[in-house]
Design a protein around this motif. Structure first.
Motif, PDB file in Angstrom:
ATOM      1  N   PRO A 129      33.193  50.881  39.564  1.00 48.34           N
ATOM      2  CA  PRO A 129      33.223  49.467  38.952  1.00 48.34           C
ATOM      3  C   PRO A 129      33.110  49.572  37.406  1.00 48.34           C
ATOM      4  O   PRO A 129      32.247  50.161  36.836  1.00 48.34           O
ATOM      5  CB  PRO A 129      32.266  48.726  39.592  1.00 48.34           C
ATOM      6  N   LEU A 160      32.864  47.677  33.390  1.00 52.32           N
ATOM      7  CA  LEU A 160      32.677  45.958  32.776  1.00 52.32           C
ATOM      8  C   LEU A 160      33.311  46.264  31.471  1.00 52.32           C
ATOM      9  O   LEU A 160      33.066  47.333  30.509  1.00 52.32           O
ATOM     10  CB  LEU A 160      31.225  46.160  32.710  1.00 52.32           C
ATOM     11  N   TYR A 191      40.785  37.019  42.008  1.00 52.00           N
ATOM     12  CA  TYR A 191      40.154  36.806  40.767  1.00 52.00           C
ATOM     13  C   TYR A 191      39.106  35.992  41.246  1.00 52.00           C
ATOM     14  O   TYR A 191      39.398  34.811  41.641  1.00 52.00           O
ATOM     15  CB  TYR A 191      41.084  36.004  39.681  1.00 52.00           C
ATOM     16  N   ASN A 192      37.751  36.149  40.826  1.00 50.99           N
ATOM     17  CA  ASN A 192      36.596  35.628  41.511  1.00 50.99           C
ATOM     18  C   ASN A 192      36.733  35.077  43.089  1.00 50.99           C
ATOM     19  O   ASN A 192      36.554  34.201  43.323  1.00 50.99           O
ATOM     20  CB  ASN A 192      36.586  34.229  40.477  1.00 50.99           C
ATOM     21  N   THR A 200      35.345  38.166  37.648  1.00 51.46           N
ATOM     22  CA  THR A 200      35.519  39.511  38.599  1.00 51.46           C
ATOM     23  C   THR A 200      36.919  39.589  38.908  1.00 51.46           C
ATOM     24  O   THR A 200      37.562  38.567  39.585  1.00 51.46           O
ATOM     25  CB  THR A 200      34.552  39.220  39.911  1.00 51.46           C
ATOM     26  N   TRP A 201      37.752  40.629  38.843  1.00 50.52           N
ATOM     27  CA  TRP A 201      38.768  40.895  39.115  1.00 50.52           C
ATOM     28  C   TRP A 201      38.795  42.347  40.217  1.00 50.52           C
ATOM     29  O   TRP A 201      38.112  43.314  39.977  1.00 50.52           O
ATOM     30  CB  TRP A 201      39.753  41.324  38.149  1.00 50.52           C
ATOM     31  N   GLN A 202      39.563  42.136  41.353  1.00 53.31           N
ATOM     32  CA  GLN A 202      39.614  43.390  42.352  1.00 53.31           C
ATOM     33  C   GLN A 202      41.103  43.671  42.664  1.00 53.31           C
ATOM     34  O   GLN A 202      41.895  42.375  42.776  1.00 53.31           O
ATOM     35  CB  GLN A 202      38.735  42.986  43.378  1.00 53.31           C
ATOM     36  N   SER A 225      37.452  47.344  41.057  1.00 48.15           N
ATOM     37  CA  SER A 225      36.719  46.259  40.645  1.00 48.15           C
ATOM     38  C   SER A 225      36.607  46.178  38.915  1.00 48.15           C
ATOM     39  O   SER A 225      36.291  47.389  38.462  1.00 48.15           O
ATOM     40  CB  SER A 225      35.433  46.237  41.236  1.00 48.15           C
ATOM     41  N   GLU A 233      34.865  43.853  35.872  1.00 49.55           N
ATOM     42  CA  GLU A 233      33.935  42.695  35.554  1.00 49.55           C
ATOM     43  C   GLU A 233      34.336  42.374  34.258  1.00 49.55           C
ATOM     44  O   GLU A 233      34.085  43.316  33.305  1.00 49.55           O
ATOM     45  CB  GLU A 233      32.561  42.925  35.724  1.00 49.55           C
TER      46      GLU A 233
END
Length: 270
Positions: free
Chosen positions: A98, A100, A197-198, A253-255, A266, A268
């Motif tokens: 993940p 950031l 997204y979120n 938060t993008w996944q 992921s 952030e």
């Protein structure tokens, strides 16, 4: 001013040098350029790639690989192109999930869902799609394109995109798997993904959007680099093209979730 014909010994015209320096300054300062002030300085592929090559040198960081853009008919039509284009990517801009990032460190970023290949050995124009499958790993990814030009998407010309490292910024990639774990070359065309997204499902896509099969994107890049006396080297990564149309990157938060056992990526954004 006379120009050389290879990318290894680049000699730029004064106009090309001016554009290169302006792009570098914008990259460092995050002060965007206006395309109208520069568009007449790169009006063909050869010039634009020369500028990109020199811009990459000015950044003076290790090269991590490349990104391929305009890998669907829809995106090629948006930018009046009849083939993909590529951009160099710094090693420090490939991030493992993940990840950031801070929106304040970017300019006008988008987010895309991609597949990333890594060369397990140097690749050549002699490699077939099956060879490429055996010589690479594959990973799910989120790419964050960004440009040094103001209001760039979707109006920026393809030549300015080329010059600006194919508007490359960050690639967040997931766990890597040997590509030949797929049953066949054709199986690479049936990878599905969904962008969240979120927690909200934004859009789903399939790897057929990438030239019908992302291995074709990799093959295109290997062949294109060879025309410029470049080789895709062992360890270098390639973000092969988006499976969905891009969204504007926002805080949150993008996944990206992939099937075929590729997992989730992921990002952030603060």
């Amino acid at each position: 001013m006379q120009e050389v014909r290879t990318m290894n010994e680049t000699r730029l015209t004064e106009n090309e040098r001016e554009l290169t320096q302006a792009l570098y300054n914008a990259w460092k300062s995050q002060e965007p350029l206006n395309e109208d002030d520069w568009s007449n300085l790169a009006t063909d592929d050869e010039t634009a790639y020369r500028v990109q090559n020199e811009l990459t040198k000015l950044k003076n960081e290790p090269l991590g690989g490349y990104k391929v853009s305009l890998t669907s008919e829809e995106t090629q039509n948006m930018f009046f192109a009849d083939e993909p284009l590529y951009g160099a990517q710094l090693a420090s801009h490939f991030l493992h999930t993940p990840a950031l990032v801070h929106l304040s460190d970017l300019m006008e970023p988008l987010v895309e869902v991609e597949l990333v290949f890594r060369a397990k050995e140097d690749l050549s124009t002699d490699d077939t799609l099956e060879d490429l499958m055996n010589k690479t790993t594959i990973a799910p990814a989120l790419e964050v394109p960004d440009s040094r030009f103001r209001n760039w998407f979707p109006s920026l010309s393809k030549y300015m995109i080329m010059a600006d490292d194919a508007v490359g910024e960050l690639v967040v990639y997931g766990d890597e798997f040997d590509t030949n774990l797929f049953s066949s070359v054709d199986a690479l065309g049936y990878i599905n993904c969904t962008l969240f997204y979120n927690g909200e499902n934004l859009r789903s896509g399939r790897s057929t959007e990438v030239l019908g099969n992302p291995l074709r994107s990799l093959k295109w890049l290997v062949d294109k680099l060879a025309t410029q006396n470049k080789t895709l080297l062992k360890g270098q990564q390639v973000s092969s093209g988006t499976l969905i149309l891009p969204h504007s990157l926002a805080k949150g938060t993008w996944q990206a979730q992939f099937d075929n056992g590729l997992g989730t990526v992921s990002l952030e954004v603060k």
